[in-house]
Motif scaffolding. Sequence first.
Motif, PDB file in Angstrom:
ATOM      1  N   LEU A   1       0.853  -1.179   0.000  1.00 52.82           N
ATOM      2  CA  LEU A   1       0.000   0.000   0.000  1.00 52.82           C
ATOM      3  C   LEU A   1       0.892   1.232   0.000  1.00 52.82           C
ATOM      4  O   LEU A   1       1.739   1.379   0.887  1.00 52.82           O
ATOM      5  CB  LEU A   1      -0.909   0.012   1.239  1.00 52.82           C
ATOM      6  N   ASN A   2       0.716   2.081  -1.017  1.00 56.93           N
ATOM      7  CA  ASN A   2       1.482   3.328  -1.100  1.00 56.93           C
ATOM      8  C   ASN A   2       2.985   3.092  -0.979  1.00 56.93           C
ATOM      9  O   ASN A   2       3.697   3.812  -0.280  1.00 56.93           O
ATOM     10  CB  ASN A   2       1.026   4.313  -0.022  1.00 56.93           C
TER      11      ASN A   2
ATOM     12  N   SER B   1       5.043  -2.748   9.040  1.00 53.24           N
ATOM     13  CA  SER B   1       5.191  -2.226   7.683  1.00 53.24           C
ATOM     14  C   SER B   1       6.648  -1.937   7.380  1.00 53.24           C
ATOM     15  O   SER B   1       7.482  -1.774   8.290  1.00 53.24           O
ATOM     16  CB  SER B   1       4.341  -0.971   7.477  1.00 53.24           C
ATOM     17  N   SER B   2       6.961  -1.847   6.060  1.00 51.55           N
ATOM     18  CA  SER B   2       8.347  -1.704   5.637  1.00 51.55           C
ATOM     19  C   SER B   2       8.417  -1.014   4.288  1.00 51.55           C
ATOM     20  O   SER B   2       7.611  -1.286   3.394  1.00 51.55           O
ATOM     21  CB  SER B   2       9.001  -3.090   5.537  1.00 51.55           C
TER      22      SER B   2
ATOM     23  N   ASP C   1      -3.929 -16.597  10.975  1.00 48.41           N
ATOM     24  CA  ASP C   1      -4.021 -16.789   9.515  1.00 48.41           C
ATOM     25  C   ASP C   1      -4.598 -15.572   8.801  1.00 48.41           C
ATOM     26  O   ASP C   1      -5.560 -15.678   8.036  1.00 48.41           O
ATOM     27  CB  ASP C   1      -4.871 -18.017   9.186  1.00 48.41           C
ATOM     28  N   ALA C   2      -4.014 -14.411   9.000  1.00 50.19           N
ATOM     29  CA  ALA C   2      -4.557 -13.180   8.426  1.00 50.19           C
ATOM     30  C   ALA C   2      -4.304 -13.070   6.928  1.00 50.19           C
ATOM     31  O   ALA C   2      -3.259 -13.484   6.422  1.00 50.19           O
ATOM     32  CB  ALA C   2      -3.942 -11.969   9.129  1.00 50.19           C
ATOM     33  N   ASP C   3      -5.273 -12.501   6.220  1.00 51.76           N
ATOM     34  CA  ASP C   3      -5.079 -12.030   4.848  1.00 51.76           C
ATOM     35  C   ASP C   3      -5.907 -10.766   4.687  1.00 51.76           C
ATOM     36  O   ASP C   3      -6.949 -10.608   5.348  1.00 51.76           O
ATOM     37  CB  ASP C   3      -5.486 -13.074   3.814  1.00 51.76           C
ATOM     38  N   VAL C   4      -5.465  -9.872   3.806  1.00 50.74           N
ATOM     39  CA  VAL C   4      -6.152  -8.595   3.634  1.00 50.74           C
ATOM     40  C   VAL C   4      -6.374  -8.316   2.157  1.00 50.74           C
ATOM     41  O   VAL C   4      -5.633  -8.788   1.296  1.00 50.74           O
ATOM     42  CB  VAL C   4      -5.355  -7.424   4.275  1.00 50.74           C
ATOM     43  N   VAL C   5      -7.397  -7.497   1.887  1.00 52.96           N
ATOM     44  CA  VAL C   5      -7.695  -7.083   0.521  1.00 52.96           C
ATOM     45  C   VAL C   5      -8.334  -5.706   0.578  1.00 52.96           C
ATOM     46  O   VAL C   5      -9.117  -5.404   1.487  1.00 52.96           O
ATOM     47  CB  VAL C   5      -8.620  -8.106  -0.181  1.00 52.96           C
ATOM     48  N   VAL C   6      -7.984  -4.856  -0.391  1.00 49.86           N
ATOM     49  CA  VAL C   6      -8.579  -3.526  -0.475  1.00 49.86           C
ATOM     50  C   VAL C   6      -9.995  -3.658  -1.019  1.00 49.86           C
ATOM     51  O   VAL C   6     -10.252  -4.364  -2.000  1.00 49.86           O
ATOM     52  CB  VAL C   6      -7.741  -2.607  -1.383  1.00 49.86           C
ATOM     53  N   ASN C   7     -10.932  -2.958  -0.376  1.00 54.25           N
ATOM     54  CA  ASN C   7     -12.327  -2.959  -0.818  1.00 54.25           C
ATOM     55  C   ASN C   7     -12.859  -1.530  -0.682  1.00 54.25           C
ATOM     56  O   ASN C   7     -13.270  -1.110   0.401  1.00 54.25           O
ATOM     57  CB  ASN C   7     -13.161  -3.923   0.026  1.00 54.25           C
ATOM     58  N   GLY C   8     -12.800  -0.763  -1.782  1.00 56.86           N
ATOM     59  CA  GLY C   8     -13.190   0.643  -1.722  1.00 56.86           C
ATOM     60  C   GLY C   8     -12.221   1.419  -0.865  1.00 56.86           C
ATOM     61  O   GLY C   8     -11.004   1.373  -1.068  1.00 56.86           O
ATOM     62  N   ASP C   9     -12.742   2.125   0.121  1.00 61.51           N
ATOM     63  CA  ASP C   9     -11.883   2.908   1.015  1.00 61.51           C
ATOM     64  C   ASP C   9     -11.567   2.167   2.299  1.00 61.51           C
ATOM     65  O   ASP C   9     -11.131   2.755   3.287  1.00 61.51           O
ATOM     66  CB  ASP C   9     -12.539   4.252   1.334  1.00 61.51           C
ATOM     67  N   GLN C  10     -11.756   0.839   2.281  1.00 61.84           N
ATOM     68  CA  GLN C  10     -11.475   0.015   3.449  1.00 61.84           C
ATOM     69  C   GLN C  10     -10.457  -1.067   3.122  1.00 61.84           C
ATOM     70  O   GLN C  10     -10.273  -1.458   1.964  1.00 61.84           O
ATOM     71  CB  GLN C  10     -12.755  -0.671   3.954  1.00 61.84           C
ATOM     72  N   LEU C  11      -9.799  -1.551   4.158  1.00 64.65           N
ATOM     73  CA  LEU C  11      -9.003  -2.763   4.074  1.00 64.65           C
ATOM     74  C   LEU C  11      -9.751  -3.847   4.833  1.00 64.65           C
ATOM     75  O   LEU C  11     -10.053  -3.679   6.020  1.00 64.65           O
ATOM     76  CB  LEU C  11      -7.620  -2.547   4.686  1.00 64.65           C
TER      77      LEU C  11
ATOM     78  N   ALA D   1     -10.984  -1.924   8.343  1.00 61.64           N
ATOM     79  CA  ALA D   1     -10.390  -0.685   8.854  1.00 61.64           C
ATOM     80  C   ALA D   1     -10.288   0.299   7.701  1.00 61.64           C
ATOM     81  O   ALA D   1     -10.118  -0.105   6.543  1.00 61.64           O
ATOM     82  CB  ALA D   1      -9.012  -0.943   9.446  1.00 61.64           C
ATOM     83  N   PRO D   2     -10.386   1.591   7.963  1.00 63.59           N
ATOM     84  CA  PRO D   2     -10.207   2.583   6.897  1.00 63.59           C
ATOM     85  C   PRO D   2      -8.801   2.477   6.297  1.00 63.59           C
ATOM     86  O   PRO D   2      -7.819   2.303   7.006  1.00 63.59           O
ATOM     87  CB  PRO D   2     -10.396   3.919   7.617  1.00 63.59           C
ATOM     88  N   LEU D   3      -8.720   2.590   4.959  1.00 64.50           N
ATOM     89  CA  LEU D   3      -7.417   2.569   4.301  1.00 64.50           C
ATOM     90  C   LEU D   3      -6.531   3.700   4.780  1.00 64.50           C
ATOM     91  O   LEU D   3      -5.304   3.597   4.755  1.00 64.50           O
ATOM     92  CB  LEU D   3      -7.597   2.669   2.776  1.00 64.50           C
ATOM     93  N   SER D   4      -7.134   4.786   5.201  1.00 61.66           N
ATOM     94  CA  SER D   4      -6.381   5.948   5.648  1.00 61.66           C
ATOM     95  C   SER D   4      -5.888   5.820   7.084  1.00 61.66           C
ATOM     96  O   SER D   4      -5.209   6.717   7.591  1.00 61.66           O
ATOM     97  CB  SER D   4      -7.245   7.206   5.530  1.00 61.66           C
ATOM     98  N   SER D   5      -6.203   4.718   7.748  1.00 58.42           N
ATOM     99  CA  SER D   5      -5.857   4.561   9.157  1.00 58.42           C
ATOM    100  C   SER D   5      -4.461   3.987   9.322  1.00 58.42           C
ATOM    101  O   SER D   5      -3.781   3.622   8.353  1.00 58.42           O
ATOM    102  CB  SER D   5      -6.878   3.654   9.852  1.00 58.42           C
ATOM    103  N   SER D   6      -4.052   3.826  10.569  1.00 54.06           N
ATOM    104  CA  SER D   6      -2.763   3.205  10.883  1.00 54.06           C
ATOM    105  C   SER D   6      -2.911   1.713  11.160  1.00 54.06           C
ATOM    106  O   SER D   6      -1.931   1.056  11.509  1.00 54.06           O
ATOM    107  CB  SER D   6      -2.129   3.892  12.097  1.00 54.06           C
TER     108      SER D   6
END
Length: 303
Positions: free
Chosen positions: A82-83, A105-106, A134-144, A165-170
């Motif tokens: 992300l970014n 993050s890195s 067993d986490a996995d994530v995917v972007v969905n609109g303005d959310q993760l 969580a909001p994509l704009s969050s930490s």
Amino acid sequence: MMRYADSSRRPNFSKDPAVVRLHGRYLLYYSIPPHGDGRTDDGWGIGVAESHDLDNWQPIAALSPFGLYEKKGFCAPGAIVLNGRVHLFYQTYGNGRHDAICHASSSDGVTFERNPGNPVFKASGNWNCGRAIDADVVVNGDQLLLYWATRDPDFKQQLIGVAAAPLSSSFGPNDWQQLCDQSILRPELPWEGDCIEGPALFRHNSVLHMFYAGAYNNWPQQIGCARSLDGVHWQRLSDKPVLPNGAPGTWNACESGHPFAFTDDDGSVHLFFQGNNDMGKTWFISRLRVLWDEDKDLPRFQL
């Protein structure tokens, strides 16, 4: 067929793959077992390998444990860029019902900064035991969207849940909202036994899909597939595994399990998964390209 295993801690042992592309190279994150030599930091960890073609991998690093919450071990990474930064979502290990999801993050994909709020997510509700792995994530609109496995209150069945969580969050602990008050996918078919885990998210024709691991390790574990229009309500594409374990004598005779779906820059989707033929004494990671049988509306795979 590509087969990769790290030998830095135990010969031929790599599990739980996650793959990203960053700065012109591919990075593979995976679980590595304890050293087994009595070290004070001797727990499960996360290894890193690099490739330029998705098939030939070289180990380049291993993440060191950080903080008391990782003291007993950490593993099972999910990864996304992300970014321009790699975000890892991984679990603590060895704490039973208290294992939870952490975030780091890195900018280079190797040196990670932990989220100061770690662990950032654990399951809630009386339908589960509180554990999240067993986490996995995917972007969905303005959310993760964060997908994770948990267990029922009796600690018998492994189940899948989702949070956002909001994509704009930490992506800290106050940013996540659990979106389900019951499991979004739980074992129902004979081949799934008492376990659905390892959610692996991707899109086909703009629709969210999930590969998942059915049954506990070496039961055998095999891979199924489901789809969703909203990320919460899921429908299986078949009552059979889309990727079964191998025939007796083959490298994955005991399991084809714990999938990860990597979508490359050209839109191609690649299924990474783990397998073994010795009931888990060794573990290899492999890759297949995901194509689609439009007549049957099912994924098919190509070397």
